[in-house]
Design a protein around this motif. Structure first.
Motif, PDB file in Angstrom:
ATOM      1  N   ARG A 188      45.905  70.117  60.420  1.00 36.62           N
ATOM      2  CA  ARG A 188      45.417  71.509  60.425  1.00 36.62           C
ATOM      3  C   ARG A 188      44.503  71.754  59.231  1.00 36.62           C
ATOM      4  NH1 ARG A 188      50.875  72.962  61.812  1.00 36.62           N
ATOM      5  NH2 ARG A 188      50.972  73.261  64.054  1.00 36.62           N
ATOM      6  N   LYS A 189      44.914  71.241  58.060  1.00 34.58           N
ATOM      7  CA  LYS A 189      44.133  71.418  56.833  1.00 34.58           C
ATOM      8  C   LYS A 189      42.765  70.736  56.979  1.00 34.58           C
ATOM      9  CE  LYS A 189      45.069  70.758  52.000  1.00 34.58           C
ATOM     10  NZ  LYS A 189      45.949  70.019  51.125  1.00 34.58           N
ATOM     11  N   LEU A 190      42.804  69.535  57.498  1.00 28.50           N
ATOM     12  CA  LEU A 190      41.565  68.775  57.704  1.00 28.50           C
ATOM     13  C   LEU A 190      40.623  69.524  58.651  1.00 28.50           C
ATOM     14  CD1 LEU A 190      40.294  65.986  57.041  1.00 28.50           C
ATOM     15  CD2 LEU A 190      41.381  65.118  59.106  1.00 28.50           C
ATOM     16  N   ALA A 191      41.197  70.030  59.755  1.00 27.36           N
ATOM     17  CA  ALA A 191      40.375  70.732  60.748  1.00 27.36           C
ATOM     18  C   ALA A 191      39.740  71.991  60.159  1.00 27.36           C
ATOM     19  CB  ALA A 191      41.231  71.078  61.966  1.00 27.36           C
ATOM     20  N   LYS A 192      40.439  72.620  59.220  1.00 22.62           N
ATOM     21  CA  LYS A 192      39.895  73.845  58.600  1.00 22.62           C
ATOM     22  C   LYS A 192      38.779  73.524  57.615  1.00 22.62           C
ATOM     23  CE  LYS A 192      43.352  77.428  58.919  1.00 22.62           C
ATOM     24  NZ  LYS A 192      44.782  77.188  58.726  1.00 22.62           N
ATOM     25  N   THR A 193      38.914  72.387  56.918  1.00 21.36           N
ATOM     26  CA  THR A 193      37.962  72.098  55.835  1.00 21.36           C
ATOM     27  C   THR A 193      36.787  71.231  56.287  1.00 21.36           C
ATOM     28  OG1 THR A 193      39.404  70.291  55.187  1.00 21.36           O
ATOM     29  CG2 THR A 193      39.600  72.322  53.921  1.00 21.36           C
ATOM     30  N   ASN A 194      36.976  70.418  57.323  1.00 20.43           N
ATOM     31  CA  ASN A 194      35.895  69.521  57.748  1.00 20.43           C
ATOM     32  C   ASN A 194      35.289  70.036  59.053  1.00 20.43           C
ATOM     33  OD1 ASN A 194      34.332  67.438  58.798  1.00 20.43           O
ATOM     34  ND2 ASN A 194      35.525  65.883  57.716  1.00 20.43           N
ATOM     35  N   LYS A 195      34.081  70.570  58.960  1.00 16.96           N
ATOM     36  CA  LYS A 195      33.457  71.193  60.132  1.00 16.96           C
ATOM     37  C   LYS A 195      32.717  70.179  61.015  1.00 16.96           C
ATOM     38  CE  LYS A 195      35.115  75.114  59.306  1.00 16.96           C
ATOM     39  NZ  LYS A 195      36.330  75.405  60.102  1.00 16.96           N
ATOM     40  N   ASP A 196      32.785  68.893  60.624  1.00 16.80           N
ATOM     41  CA  ASP A 196      32.118  67.861  61.428  1.00 16.80           C
ATOM     42  C   ASP A 196      33.044  67.271  62.497  1.00 16.80           C
ATOM     43  OD1 ASP A 196      29.870  68.193  59.943  1.00 16.80           O
ATOM     44  OD2 ASP A 196      30.228  66.463  58.638  1.00 16.80           O
ATOM     45  N   ILE A 197      34.319  67.671  62.480  1.00 21.23           N
ATOM     46  CA  ILE A 197      35.272  67.074  63.424  1.00 21.23           C
ATOM     47  C   ILE A 197      35.012  67.576  64.844  1.00 21.23           C
ATOM     48  CG2 ILE A 197      37.715  66.953  64.070  1.00 21.23           C
ATOM     49  CD1 ILE A 197      38.340  67.028  61.061  1.00 21.23           C
ATOM     50  N   VAL A 198      34.848  66.607  65.760  1.00 21.91           N
ATOM     51  CA  VAL A 198      34.581  66.967  67.153  1.00 21.91           C
ATOM     52  C   VAL A 198      35.698  66.522  68.095  1.00 21.91           C
ATOM     53  CG1 VAL A 198      32.072  67.045  66.968  1.00 21.91           C
ATOM     54  CG2 VAL A 198      33.201  64.857  67.414  1.00 21.91           C
ATOM     55  N   ALA A 199      36.542  65.589  67.654  1.00 19.59           N
ATOM     56  CA  ALA A 199      37.576  65.086  68.570  1.00 19.59           C
ATOM     57  C   ALA A 199      38.742  64.478  67.802  1.00 19.59           C
ATOM     58  CB  ALA A 199      36.985  64.018  69.497  1.00 19.59           C
ATOM     59  N   LEU A 200      39.880  64.487  68.477  1.00 21.73           N
ATOM     60  CA  LEU A 200      41.074  63.809  67.976  1.00 21.73           C
ATOM     61  C   LEU A 200      41.430  62.775  69.036  1.00 21.73           C
ATOM     62  CD1 LEU A 200      43.720  63.596  66.269  1.00 21.73           C
ATOM     63  CD2 LEU A 200      44.617  65.455  67.662  1.00 21.73           C
ATOM     64  N   MET A 201      41.541  61.510  68.630  1.00 20.86           N
ATOM     65  CA  MET A 201      41.847  60.462  69.608  1.00 20.86           C
ATOM     66  C   MET A 201      43.178  59.804  69.241  1.00 20.86           C
ATOM     67  SD  MET A 201      39.704  57.048  70.421  1.00 20.86           S
ATOM     68  CE  MET A 201      39.061  57.082  72.066  1.00 20.86           C
ATOM     69  N   PHE A 202      44.111  59.786  70.190  1.00 20.93           N
ATOM     70  CA  PHE A 202      45.382  59.101  69.917  1.00 20.93           C
ATOM     71  C   PHE A 202      45.989  58.636  71.231  1.00 20.93           C
ATOM     72  CE2 PHE A 202      46.399  63.502  70.665  1.00 20.93           C
ATOM     73  CZ  PHE A 202      47.562  63.463  71.403  1.00 20.93           C
ATOM     74  N   GLU A 203      46.877  57.668  71.122  1.00 22.98           N
ATOM     75  CA  GLU A 203      47.557  57.150  72.309  1.00 22.98           C
ATOM     76  C   GLU A 203      48.774  58.045  72.576  1.00 22.98           C
ATOM     77  OE1 GLU A 203      47.114  53.963  69.426  1.00 22.98           O
ATOM     78  OE2 GLU A 203      48.065  52.784  71.013  1.00 22.98           O
ATOM     79  N   PRO A 204      48.855  58.654  73.755  1.00 19.32           N
ATOM     80  CA  PRO A 204      50.008  59.511  74.059  1.00 19.32           C
ATOM     81  C   PRO A 204      51.317  58.727  73.979  1.00 19.32           C
ATOM     82  CG  PRO A 204      48.394  59.601  75.838  1.00 19.32           C
ATOM     83  CD  PRO A 204      47.893  58.609  74.849  1.00 19.32           C
ATOM     84  N   ILE A 205      51.277  57.444  74.320  1.00 19.65           N
ATOM     85  CA  ILE A 205      52.440  56.578  74.118  1.00 19.65           C
ATOM     86  C   ILE A 205      52.038  55.586  73.033  1.00 19.65           C
ATOM     87  CG2 ILE A 205      53.964  54.841  75.145  1.00 19.65           C
ATOM     88  CD1 ILE A 205      53.405  56.205  77.859  1.00 19.65           C
ATOM     89  N   GLN A 206      52.730  55.645  71.870  1.00 22.30           N
ATOM     90  CA  GLN A 206      52.381  54.776  70.754  1.00 22.30           C
ATOM     91  C   GLN A 206      52.748  53.336  71.070  1.00 22.30           C
ATOM     92  OE1 GLN A 206      50.971  55.816  67.454  1.00 22.30           O
ATOM     93  NE2 GLN A 206      50.253  57.102  69.118  1.00 22.30           N
ATOM     94  N   GLY A 207      51.748  52.436  71.009  1.00 20.56           N
ATOM     95  CA  GLY A 207      52.009  51.022  71.232  1.00 20.56           C
ATOM     96  C   GLY A 207      52.219  50.342  69.903  1.00 20.56           C
TER      97      GLY A 207
END
Ligand SMILES: Cc1ncc(COP(=O)(O)O)c(C=O)c1O
Length: 188
Positions: free
Chosen positions: A166-185
């Motif tokens: 949340r902190k990162l998203a508020k301070t870094n205005k260049d963020i366009v996407a969050l990518m993660f595996e819904p099931i962690q391998g």
């Protein structure tokens, strides 16, 4: 001595054939296939309808490129859209290509918003593939070793750190996407 490039630590087992969830090696030993080609053999081995569909297609037309109309792609895409509720389908050959496509869509979106370095947030323990861009988004030092420099526009964060995100998203205005595996391998 193998003729293949040494890219995988292969186990000394060679499978001969499979049926549903079962596999048999060359010595006739039977195994329960709990790996399923790293979770891609979703319908198991040698299902008669899958075998028939592949064989029917191969006997008619093996490949014609995406420069032409392919009605079967349209039919499969319609089914995927119906079940996913998404807008459009991009067919590709591998997981890393799907992720490359996702990066490109996210970057295009960022550029349309006037962002110079559209930035994608990934998890430190993620695995997203072995191309240069997907390795850039993959944390495991073992698979990254010797392949730098990596792509810019990636930020790696710890898993389960929602406050940090949340902190990162508020301070870094260049963020366009969050990518993660819904099931962690590899992330455990
Ligand atoms: C979570 C995850 N993402 C991406 C990939 C890359 O897929 P591919 O090997 O089809 O390029 C893999 C491959 O194992 C994976 O497990």
């Amino acid at each position: 001595m193998s003729n293949l490039m040494n890219t995988y630590g292969r186990l000394p087992v060679e499978f001969d054939h499979g049926q549903g969830v079962w596999l048999w090696d060359k010595e006739g030993n039977k195994y329960l296939d709990a790996l399923a080609g790293i979770a891609v053999n979703a319908v198991g081995h040698a299902h008669p309808r899958l075998v028939k569909a592949i064989s029917d297609q191969a006997s008619k037309l093996i490949h014609c490129s995406n420069y032409f109309q392919i009605s079967l792609q349209e039919q499969v895409a319609a089914k995927l859209l119906e079940h996913s509720g998404l807008d459009a389908v991009f067919f590709c050959n591998s997981g890393l290509e799907a992720n490359e496509c996702a990066f490109k869509i996210a970057r295009k979106y960022g550029h349309q918003k006037g962002i110079k370095v559209p930035t994608i947030v990934v998890l430190k323990k993620a695995f997203h593939g072995r191309s240069i861009s997907t390795l850039s988004a993959t944390g495991n030092p073992g698979v990254r070793k010797d392949f730098d420099p990596f792509m810019e526009g990636i930020i790696q964060i710890d898993e389960n750190d929602l406050d940090g995100l949340r902190k990162l998203a508020k301070t870094n205005k260049d963020i366009v996407a969050l990518m993660f595996e819904p099931i962690q391998g590899e992330g455990g």
